[in-house]
Enzyme design. Structure first.
Site, PDB file in Angstrom:
ATOM      1  N   LEU A 115       0.859  -1.203   0.032  1.00  0.00           N
ATOM      2  CA  LEU A 115       0.006  -0.028   0.111  1.00  0.00           C
ATOM      3  C   LEU A 115       0.929   1.454  -0.135  1.00  0.00           C
ATOM      4  O   LEU A 115       0.383   2.412  -0.390  1.00  0.00           O
ATOM      5  CB  LEU A 115      -0.825   0.026   1.084  1.00  0.00           C
ATOM      6  CG  LEU A 115      -1.940  -1.113   1.362  1.00  0.00           C
ATOM      7  CD1 LEU A 115      -2.752  -1.146   2.690  1.00  0.00           C
ATOM      8  CD2 LEU A 115      -2.911  -0.797   0.061  1.00  0.00           C
ATOM      9  N   MET A 155       9.002   4.720   8.365  1.00  0.00           N
ATOM     10  CA  MET A 155       8.892   4.019   9.689  1.00  0.00           C
ATOM     11  C   MET A 155       8.645   2.439   8.990  1.00  0.00           C
ATOM     12  O   MET A 155       9.274   1.539   9.755  1.00  0.00           O
ATOM     13  CB  MET A 155       7.898   4.017  10.560  1.00  0.00           C
ATOM     14  CG  MET A 155       7.344   5.451  10.988  1.00  0.00           C
ATOM     15  SD  MET A 155       8.783   5.781  12.040  1.00  0.00           S
ATOM     16  CE  MET A 155       8.458   7.457  12.372  1.00  0.00           C
ATOM     17  N   VAL A 164      -7.860  -0.100   6.627  1.00  0.00           N
ATOM     18  CA  VAL A 164      -8.783   0.949   6.687  1.00  0.00           C
ATOM     19  C   VAL A 164      -9.059   1.038   4.985  1.00  0.00           C
ATOM     20  O   VAL A 164      -8.100   1.539   4.381  1.00  0.00           O
ATOM     21  CB  VAL A 164      -8.428   2.290   7.184  1.00  0.00           C
ATOM     22  CG1 VAL A 164      -9.183   3.298   6.869  1.00  0.00           C
ATOM     23  CG2 VAL A 164      -8.325   2.165   8.893  1.00  0.00           C
ATOM     24  N   ASP A 191       3.751  11.967  15.442  1.00  0.00           N
ATOM     25  CA  ASP A 191       4.121  12.169  13.913  1.00  0.00           C
ATOM     26  C   ASP A 191       2.672  12.153  13.118  1.00  0.00           C
ATOM     27  O   ASP A 191       2.370  11.334  12.133  1.00  0.00           O
ATOM     28  CB  ASP A 191       4.663  10.708  13.415  1.00  0.00           C
ATOM     29  CG  ASP A 191       5.442  10.935  12.125  1.00  0.00           C
ATOM     30  OD1 ASP A 191       5.537  11.873  11.473  1.00  0.00           O
ATOM     31  OD2 ASP A 191       5.600   9.959  11.259  1.00  0.00           O
ATOM     32  N   LYS A 226       0.484  13.608  10.555  1.00  0.00           N
ATOM     33  CA  LYS A 226       0.688  14.420   9.108  1.00  0.00           C
ATOM     34  C   LYS A 226      -0.361  13.834   8.471  1.00  0.00           C
ATOM     35  O   LYS A 226      -1.082  12.850   8.690  1.00  0.00           O
ATOM     36  CB  LYS A 226       1.994  14.036   8.740  1.00  0.00           C
ATOM     37  CG  LYS A 226       2.325  12.481   8.703  1.00  0.00           C
ATOM     38  CD  LYS A 226       3.725  12.155   7.990  1.00  0.00           C
ATOM     39  CE  LYS A 226       4.194  10.696   8.281  1.00  0.00           C
ATOM     40  NZ  LYS A 226       5.414  10.642   7.685  1.00  0.00           N
TER      41      LYS A 226
END
Lengths: 647, 246
Positions: A74, A79, A148, A190, A192
């Site tokens: 995806l 990370m 999701v 983090d 964003k």
């Protein structure tokens, strides 16, 4: 180095290290060099940069996760890399995040990882992506999470910014998740746009909670620079939850203006046309000193919600009672948010580019209350150009079957993501290129895509190159026997029908218009009989266009309908007033309706309706009510009246 | 060749080492333990053969003795706890072999002939040739064993990675890329390498990075199979480099 004398092999030596080489070993390569390269700290030869290596393909990691079917990669971030996978045992979709190996610092990493992951697994909240599991396999540290099905905020900001109403609608849910996590001592670190997901139901879900802390050590200033609070960027040893509030401020600023705040902060209202009260909100979240920011995510949330409920230019907010967001018709507010999400998801996933948008007139008011339903004017379909017949029909995503899109021969289309359908028009200016126009919340998005149809597959490619493969769905009727005996001609459907399951009334008129009366409100639209015997309904409800179809069959006073998903509904005809009912006299006839030649019975009903309204009448609602009780032969007169605006 | 799951994106962590399975098994003769031991022996029998030859046995005798040692090892209760309590499989094996040769085990090997050890296929022709190529005469049995061991390890790793490329239908790519495994700074001309692979220079660099990374990962994995603890991998690597340098 002391090369040994070689007794039987050729006396070749390695140019690099001088080791004597035997012909039959190590594929002709120098064994010493083959061993030594493993001791180097870096993979590439000394001094050569490592290339940006693409993430492992699903096939490459499949063996490490035998209990999953790894479907696709995806995306990748600092990370790690995220894969979509199906957990075979539970037959559910999950997302697997593999932590980037370079983040795995040392032997103590495993312990740190374990501790942090356990904390994250306890964060159960509707706005936080749930962590199902974590662990290590074949040296790969992974986190298995809820999948999701939707888009991230970055995708939604495809033109760099969003409508202020949309932006503000997202913030409270983000705040809710932060409030929850902060209350449990977890700082996201983090925040964003890439970590803010919006699922197909329109729900906001925050991903990667605490991953920054999990991957980095406590003092590590992990995070993403433009979104990092000053204290976080400076590597302060103790950053707290207020760093997340700053990051959310950056996200909000970016949603509104399309830019991230510069060093010298310029108020958003000086960049784009927005309510100046939003400035205060954003600038406070972006205060350099944590003490001057909103102190909790809850504070920020309250401010945003107040701003959303009280329209711009009202008097002093303190003297005005904030209107509860759900006044009136909660069902439709809910539908509104679903429709908004559906269109956003459509725009981002399927097309990913909006050529132009027409903003809704009242950007900061609650669109759920934004006005009466409107009867849709007859569309001039004659302007419609012949198109590529190959696209006509129902298509579903070759992946999980959603979304489903149907292109009708009359140039209309419907897009259905399983929870909500949005209608629109499409044109094919030239074969292989399609323009689509979808209306939701009073905004119309126009999108242009390329497409190709091959057999029963349709490939759509958006301007960014994103491909969506769709397969043709053969329209089937779940239980053909149910429809075998009835009449499914256009005439048969004309009339007023009461749905057995929910008591709503749907009336089809002979001029191609229709109305649905749900007991409180009337909604108007058009219907059309398709070649395959289905009826297509085209309605606009609170600014969102919905197009749906069903098969139908009328037997005496019972109509059975089956929609494309196989759902069956049964309707009973509502008896017309007795045609022999005497004409009402002028004293009985409501003002302005003399042309309709109402019967006494009809006039009485209308008067009763007007009485119930207590004198405050929405003209469109009134027109719809009148329409619902007129006989077919009275309708032409009614149309004349309504077109001239007569009440 | 037994394939193990890919650790392409890590290289830092390893699957449970096979030797550690043998050592750690509660029941030393459990099926899992024995299977792991047999698997290891199949990979590393060649250094054993070299040592037996170095002790002065003829090629024919060495074949028999190696087979028999193998059979003993894999026999139930053939593996004594004391033998296993060593950090490395390599050390364990050479100690066990010397004990075997020094003992009188081999005297009654005729009794064992026809037993299970004959099922283990050992290509003694190759073993014989490699024995001669190892510069055997100038080394002590232990040095010879270690050197042979290192070479076997490298062969195993090369074989594994070649197998992986071949399985993926990229055998030709492997043949072009394998020289890059030992290349030093500036020795690779990525443009011309790319031409022979049908890639541009950047993609060729990625291909080189991938094969080197994968090889390193396999190499660590293979070593990890023979030590008790992952922490020992680097030290074992340095030991083997010394063995090759002799």
């Amino acid at each position: 180095m002391d090369p040994s004398p070689n007794q039987s092999g050729p006396a070749a030596t390695c140019e690099k290290c001088g080791t004597t080489l035997a012909s039959s070993t190590a594929g002709g390569l120098c064994p010493r060099c083959l061993l030594e390269m493993n001791l180097a700290s870096r993979t590439m030869p000394d001094g050569e940069p490592s290339p940006q290596v693409p993430p492992p393909t699903p096939e490459e990691i499949a063996d490490s996760f035998p209990q999953f079917e790894i479907v696709e990669c995806l995306g990748r971030g600092g990370m790690g890399v995220v894969y979509k996978a199906r957990q075979k045992s539970l037959d559910r979709w999950v997302a697997i995040k593999l932590l980037a190996p370079e983040r795995v610092h040392d032997e103590r990493f495993a312990e740190h990882f374990e501790r942090e992951a356990r904390t994250l697994a306890k964060l159960t909240h509707p706005n936080i992506v749930t962590v199902h599991d974590h662990g290590e396999t074949d040296g790969l540290f992974y986190i298995m999470m809820e999948f999701v099905d939707g888009v991230n905020l970055r995708d939604l900001m495809h033109e760099g910014k969003m409508e202020p109403a949309q932006a503000l609608a997202i913030v409270p849910e983000i705040c809710a998740s932060l409030e929850f996590a902060h209350g449990r001592g977890v700082v996201h670190r983090d925040i964003k746009p890439e970590n803010i997901l919006i699922d197909r139901g329109g729900r906001v879900k925050i991903a990667d909670f605490g991953i920054a802390a999990l991957v980095g050590s406590e003092a590590d200033s992990s995070g993403t620079p433009p979104y990092m609070a000053p204290e976080q960027e400076a590597g302060a040893s103790a950053i707290d939850h207020r760093a997340d509030i700053y990051a959310l401020g950056v996200v909000l600023y970016e949603m509104l203006t399309g830019e991230r705040p510069a060093r010298d902060l310029i108020a958003p209202s000086r960049k784009v046309e927005i309510d100046v009260r939003i400035d205060e909100l954003v600038l406070r979240a972006l205060e350099k000193e944590p003490e001057r920011r909103y102190q909790t995510a809850g504070d920020l949330r309250t401010m945003v919600e107040t701003l959303r409920t009280i329209p711009r230019n009202t008097a002093d907010p303190e003297t005005v009672e904030p209107k509860p967001a759900d006044t009136g018709k909660p069902a439709f507010v809910f539908r509104w948010s679903l429709a908004a999400a559906a269109l956003l998801v459509f725009a981002a996933i399927w097309v990913n580019q909006t050529d132009r948008t027409r903003p809704a007139a009242n950007e900061l008011t609650n669109a759920g209350q934004s006005g009466p339903p409107t009867l849709k004017a007859d569309e001039d379909q004659s302007a419609y150009q012949p198109l590529d017949d190959a696209v006509i029909g129902l298509w579903e995503s070759a992946g999980d079957g959603l979304p489903r899109i149907e292109f009708f021969a009359d140039g209309t289309m419907s897009w259905d993501d399983g929870s909500m359908s949005v209608g629109g028009n499409y044109t094919i200016p030239e074969k292989g290129r399609m323009k689509m126009e979808m209306t939701s919340l009073g905004s119309t998005a126009v999108m242009s895509i390329r497409y190709a149809v091959s057999g029963d597959m349709l490939t759509a490619i958006n301007p960014k190159g994103h491909r969506e493969e769709m397969r043709r769905v053969r329209m089937g009727i779940a239980d053909p026997a149910a429809l075998r005996h009835g009449n499914n001609s256009a005439d048969a459907i004309i009339g007023n029908w009461q749905k057995n399951s929910d008591q709503t009334r749907t009336e089809f008129f002979s001029d191609g218009t229709m109305s649905i009366h749900d007991g409180g409100t009337n909604f108007g639209g058009n219907f059309r009989l398709l070649d395959d015997g289905r009826v297509k309904i085209d309605m606009t409800v609170y600014g969102t266009r919905t197009i749906s179809t069903f098969h139908f069959s009328v037997l005496d006073d019972v109509m059975t309908t089956i929609d494309p998903s196989g759902r069956m509904d049964v309707f009973t005809r509502v008896p017309k007033d007795d045609p022999s009912d005497e004409p009402a006299d002028s004293s009985e006839t409501p003002e302005g309706l003399a042309d309709l030649k109402l019967t006494k019975n009809q006039a009485a009903k209308i008067n009763q309706w007007l009485d119930e309204k207590g004198g405050v009448v929405d003209p469109v609602e009134y027109a719809n009510y009148i329409r619902s009780i007129l006989r077919d032969d009275q309708l032409p007169a009614f149309r004349r009246i309504s077109q001239t605006g007569g009440r | 060749m037994k394939t193990t799951p890919s650790t392409d994106s890590s290289g830092r962590m390893f699957p449970v080492t096979r030797w550690s399975i043998v050592v750690g098994a509660r029941d030393e003769n459990s099926g899992e333990s024995m299977a792991a031991l047999e698997d290891l022996c199949r990979t590393y029998w060649m250094p054993l053969y070299a040592v037996v030859r170095r002790y002065g046995h003829s090629a024919e005798e060495a074949q028999d003795l190696t087979q028999e040692f193998f059979a003993r090892l894999l026999q139930k209760h053939g593996l004594q706890a004391a033998d296993r309590d060593k950090g490395r499989f390599r050390t364990f094996l050479v100690v066990a072999l010397k004990r075997f040769l020094a003992n009188e085990w081999h005297r009654d090997r005729a009794v064992k002939r026809g037993g299970r050890w004959e099922k283990v296929p050992l290509d003694t022709h190759i073993a014989e040739r490699l024995y001669h190529e190892s510069g055997a005469n100038s080394l002590t049995p232990e040095q010879l064993f270690d050197k042979r061991w290192a070479l076997t390890l490298i062969e195993t790793c090369l074989g594994r990675i070649e197998h992986e490329y071949r399985d993926a239908g990229r055998a030709a790519e492997f043949d072009v890329l394998k020289v890059c495994l030992t290349a030093g700074r500036g020795e690779i001309d990525y443009e011309s390498l790319g031409k022979s692979l049908g890639l541009n220079g950047g993609a060729a660099r990625v291909a080189v990075h991938r094969i080197r990374k994968r090889y390193r990962s396999i190499f660590r994995e293979e070593i990890a199979r023979t030590v008790r603890d992952d922490k020992d991998v680097d030290e074992e690597m340095r030991n083997l480099l010394c063995a090759l340098t002799r």
